[in-house]
Design a protein around this motif. Structure first.
Motif, PDB file in Angstrom:
ATOM      1  N   GLY A 204       0.760  -1.220   0.055  1.00 48.49           N
ATOM      2  CA  GLY A 204       0.116   0.066  -0.116  1.00 48.49           C
ATOM      3  C   GLY A 204       0.734   1.237  -0.031  1.00 48.49           C
ATOM      4  O   GLY A 204       0.456   2.257  -0.324  1.00 48.49           O
ATOM      5  N   GLU A 205       1.975   1.138   0.396  1.00 46.70           N
ATOM      6  CA  GLU A 205       3.054   2.438   0.544  1.00 46.70           C
ATOM      7  C   GLU A 205       3.351   2.881  -0.783  1.00 46.70           C
ATOM      8  O   GLU A 205       3.397   3.935  -0.883  1.00 46.70           O
ATOM      9  CB  GLU A 205       4.344   2.096   1.207  1.00 46.70           C
ATOM     10  N   LEU A 206       3.151   1.989  -1.946  1.00 48.05           N
ATOM     11  CA  LEU A 206       3.225   2.498  -3.347  1.00 48.05           C
ATOM     12  C   LEU A 206       2.229   3.461  -3.689  1.00 48.05           C
ATOM     13  O   LEU A 206       2.389   4.585  -4.434  1.00 48.05           O
ATOM     14  CB  LEU A 206       3.667   1.299  -4.281  1.00 48.05           C
ATOM     15  N   TYR A 207       1.262   2.984  -3.405  1.00 43.98           N
ATOM     16  CA  TYR A 207      -0.082   3.860  -3.719  1.00 43.98           C
ATOM     17  C   TYR A 207      -0.049   5.215  -2.937  1.00 43.98           C
ATOM     18  O   TYR A 207      -0.227   5.976  -3.529  1.00 43.98           O
ATOM     19  CB  TYR A 207      -1.248   3.025  -3.471  1.00 43.98           C
ATOM     20  N   GLU A 208       0.345   5.097  -1.783  1.00 40.76           N
ATOM     21  CA  GLU A 208       0.408   6.400  -0.856  1.00 40.76           C
ATOM     22  C   GLU A 208       1.469   7.195  -1.581  1.00 40.76           C
ATOM     23  O   GLU A 208       1.125   8.409  -1.794  1.00 40.76           O
ATOM     24  CB  GLU A 208       0.721   6.197   0.519  1.00 40.76           C
ATOM     25  N   ALA A 209       2.686   6.838  -2.124  1.00 44.11           N
ATOM     26  CA  ALA A 209       3.731   7.430  -2.639  1.00 44.11           C
ATOM     27  C   ALA A 209       3.265   8.131  -3.889  1.00 44.11           C
ATOM     28  O   ALA A 209       3.385   9.328  -4.317  1.00 44.11           O
ATOM     29  CB  ALA A 209       5.001   6.518  -2.793  1.00 44.11           C
ATOM     30  N   ALA A 210       2.424   7.402  -4.740  1.00 45.04           N
ATOM     31  CA  ALA A 210       2.059   7.737  -6.033  1.00 45.04           C
ATOM     32  C   ALA A 210       0.996   8.976  -5.756  1.00 45.04           C
ATOM     33  O   ALA A 210       0.858  10.170  -6.600  1.00 45.04           O
ATOM     34  CB  ALA A 210       1.315   6.758  -6.802  1.00 45.04           C
ATOM     35  N   ASP A 213       2.837  12.178  -4.876  1.00 44.54           N
ATOM     36  CA  ASP A 213       3.328  12.774  -6.071  1.00 44.54           C
ATOM     37  C   ASP A 213       2.408  13.349  -7.070  1.00 44.54           C
ATOM     38  O   ASP A 213       2.924  13.810  -8.143  1.00 44.54           O
ATOM     39  CB  ASP A 213       4.263  11.815  -6.820  1.00 44.54           C
ATOM     40  N   GLY A 214       1.088  13.284  -6.811  1.00 41.32           N
ATOM     41  CA  GLY A 214       0.047  13.979  -7.552  1.00 41.32           C
ATOM     42  C   GLY A 214      -0.538  12.898  -8.438  1.00 41.32           C
ATOM     43  O   GLY A 214      -1.124  13.600  -9.537  1.00 41.32           O
ATOM     44  N   ALA A 215      -0.234  11.601  -8.665  1.00 46.19           N
ATOM     45  CA  ALA A 215      -0.642  10.742  -9.609  1.00 46.19           C
ATOM     46  C   ALA A 215      -2.284  10.402  -9.240  1.00 46.19           C
ATOM     47  O   ALA A 215      -2.653  10.112  -8.368  1.00 46.19           O
ATOM     48  CB  ALA A 215       0.097   9.459  -9.531  1.00 46.19           C
ATOM     49  N   GLY A 216      -3.087  10.563 -10.237  1.00 48.44           N
ATOM     50  CA  GLY A 216      -4.280  10.200 -10.283  1.00 48.44           C
ATOM     51  C   GLY A 216      -4.664   8.555 -10.410  1.00 48.44           C
ATOM     52  O   GLY A 216      -3.844   8.097 -10.473  1.00 48.44           O
ATOM     53  N   PRO A 217      -5.765   8.345 -10.567  1.00 43.42           N
ATOM     54  CA  PRO A 217      -6.091   6.902 -10.382  1.00 43.42           C
ATOM     55  C   PRO A 217      -5.492   6.208 -11.817  1.00 43.42           C
ATOM     56  O   PRO A 217      -5.215   4.974 -11.913  1.00 43.42           O
ATOM     57  CB  PRO A 217      -7.654   6.990 -10.442  1.00 43.42           C
ATOM     58  N   ALA A 218      -5.784   6.731 -12.885  1.00 41.31           N
ATOM     59  CA  ALA A 218      -5.355   6.321 -13.930  1.00 41.31           C
ATOM     60  C   ALA A 218      -3.918   6.083 -14.158  1.00 41.31           C
ATOM     61  O   ALA A 218      -3.470   5.005 -14.697  1.00 41.31           O
ATOM     62  CB  ALA A 218      -5.737   7.171 -15.499  1.00 41.31           C
ATOM     63  N   GLN A 219      -3.077   7.295 -13.807  1.00 45.66           N
ATOM     64  CA  GLN A 219      -1.756   7.064 -13.575  1.00 45.66           C
ATOM     65  C   GLN A 219      -1.222   6.022 -12.709  1.00 45.66           C
ATOM     66  O   GLN A 219      -0.315   5.327 -13.126  1.00 45.66           O
ATOM     67  CB  GLN A 219      -1.172   8.639 -13.390  1.00 45.66           C
TER      68      GLN A 219
END
Length: 320
Positions: A204-210, A213-219
């Motif tokens: 889950g940490e990867l999703y939190e980091a994304a 960084d401002g990444a949206g659901p698609a990114q």
């Protein structure tokens, strides 16, 4: 200054004591080999021996009862120029493509939804997995009614929308779409469970980091989820290729009453005759076991070829 007294003779060298090695070999572990031997005996009896016998039969002309007649490679030479076999290959590949790619997309979407669900997860998993444990014959009978020309649910929906009826089980593309829809419905839930298992291994940490960084659901999906799911995607694609290119029960049951021919004919115009249906037709309708064995080996080579192509495509995209 004290001196060390001389010794009359040098101390005896300590002899190297041999280290006793544990005794290895079949005698020591015979009970372990005996414990796993049933699997290998069954695999030998029902796996390797039939495969070897089919290769032997493919080199002979045989009706299944009489004596065999040596044919050499003539069966395979005829197979290379057999237009009916290549027609069945084309039918199989089209049905596989129409079923596999929508199925993988729907399975991935379903897995993402199940992974984000909070309540009733086990109920959803059971519901999506249920089609895979249902009898293929029962599924094909139901889909035969759904795609019926006069009383089918699909044509009823088309009429409700003001469109004309389609003879799904009597036209070439209608037959392929009906079979592909059946296979998609059957395997979407199974592959969704596999995708779900892969999604749950992503930290889950990867999703939190994304998100930070401002990444949206698609990114997040295309840059985090999809790259980490590539091994699972490769597994699903290869398994879907192996099972899809060996489809038999779906077209055989779905189209058995649509043509006044053999149940292995594949419907009107042989539009639904897959490679395995052609194998059964040659072997059991024509009683040509030698050529049927050659067709079986041709199917094996086609499946291996497509599996390698899919594996290489996914691996290449992973390297890029």
């Amino acid at each position: 200054m004290a001196t060390v007294p001389a010794l009359d003779r040098p101390p005896a060298a300590v002899a190297d004591t041999p280290v006793t090695q544990p005794r290895k070999g079949f005698r020591k572990y015979w009970h372990l080999y005996a414990a796993i031997s049933p699997f290998y005996l069954l695999f030998l009896a029902f796996g390797l021996v039939p495969v070897g016998f089919s290769l032997y039969v493919s080199l002979h002309r045989w009706d299944g009862l009489g004596s065999m007649e040596w044919a050499g490679l003539s069966q395979y030479q005829y197979l290379l120029g057999d237009s009916d076999f290549w027609s069945s290959v084309g039918n199989t590949v089209l049905i596989w493509a129409l079923a596999t790619f929508p199925m993988i997309f729907l399975a991935m979407v379903t897995a993402v939804m199940l992974n984000s669900a909070v309540r009733f997860k086990n109920v959803y998993r059971f519901a999506y997995f249920l089609p895979n444990v249902t009898s293929v014959v029962a599924i094909a009978i139901v889909f035969g009614s759904v795609f019926s020309t006069n009383f089918g649910l699909v044509n009823a929906l088309l009429q409700a929308l003001g469109l004309e009826q389609v003879a799904w089980l009597n036209t070439p593309w209608g037959i392929k779409i009906a079979i592909a829809t059946l296979m998609t419905w059957q395997w979407t839930g199974y592959n969704a469970i596999i995708f779900l298992a892969g999604l749950q291994t992503i930290p889950g940490e990867l999703y939190e980091a994304a998100r930070m960084d401002g990444a949206g659901p698609a990114q997040t999906f295309f840059r985090v989820t999809l790259p980490l799911m590539r091994p699972v995607l490769l597994f699903v694609l290869v398994i879907s290729t192996v099972t899809g290119l060996q489809s038999f029960s779906e077209p055989q049951v779905l189209l058995q009453n649509t043509a006044n021919e053999s149940t292995f004919s594949g419907g009107p115009g042989h539009a639904g005759r897959t490679m395995v249906l052609y194998f059964f037709q040659q072997t059991f309708d024509n009683n040509d076991f030698g050529y049927g064995a050659a067709v079986a080996w041709g199917i094996f080579l086609v499946v291996i070829l497509f599996s390698i192509i899919n594996w290489r495509l996914v691996q290449r995209r992973g390297e890029d």
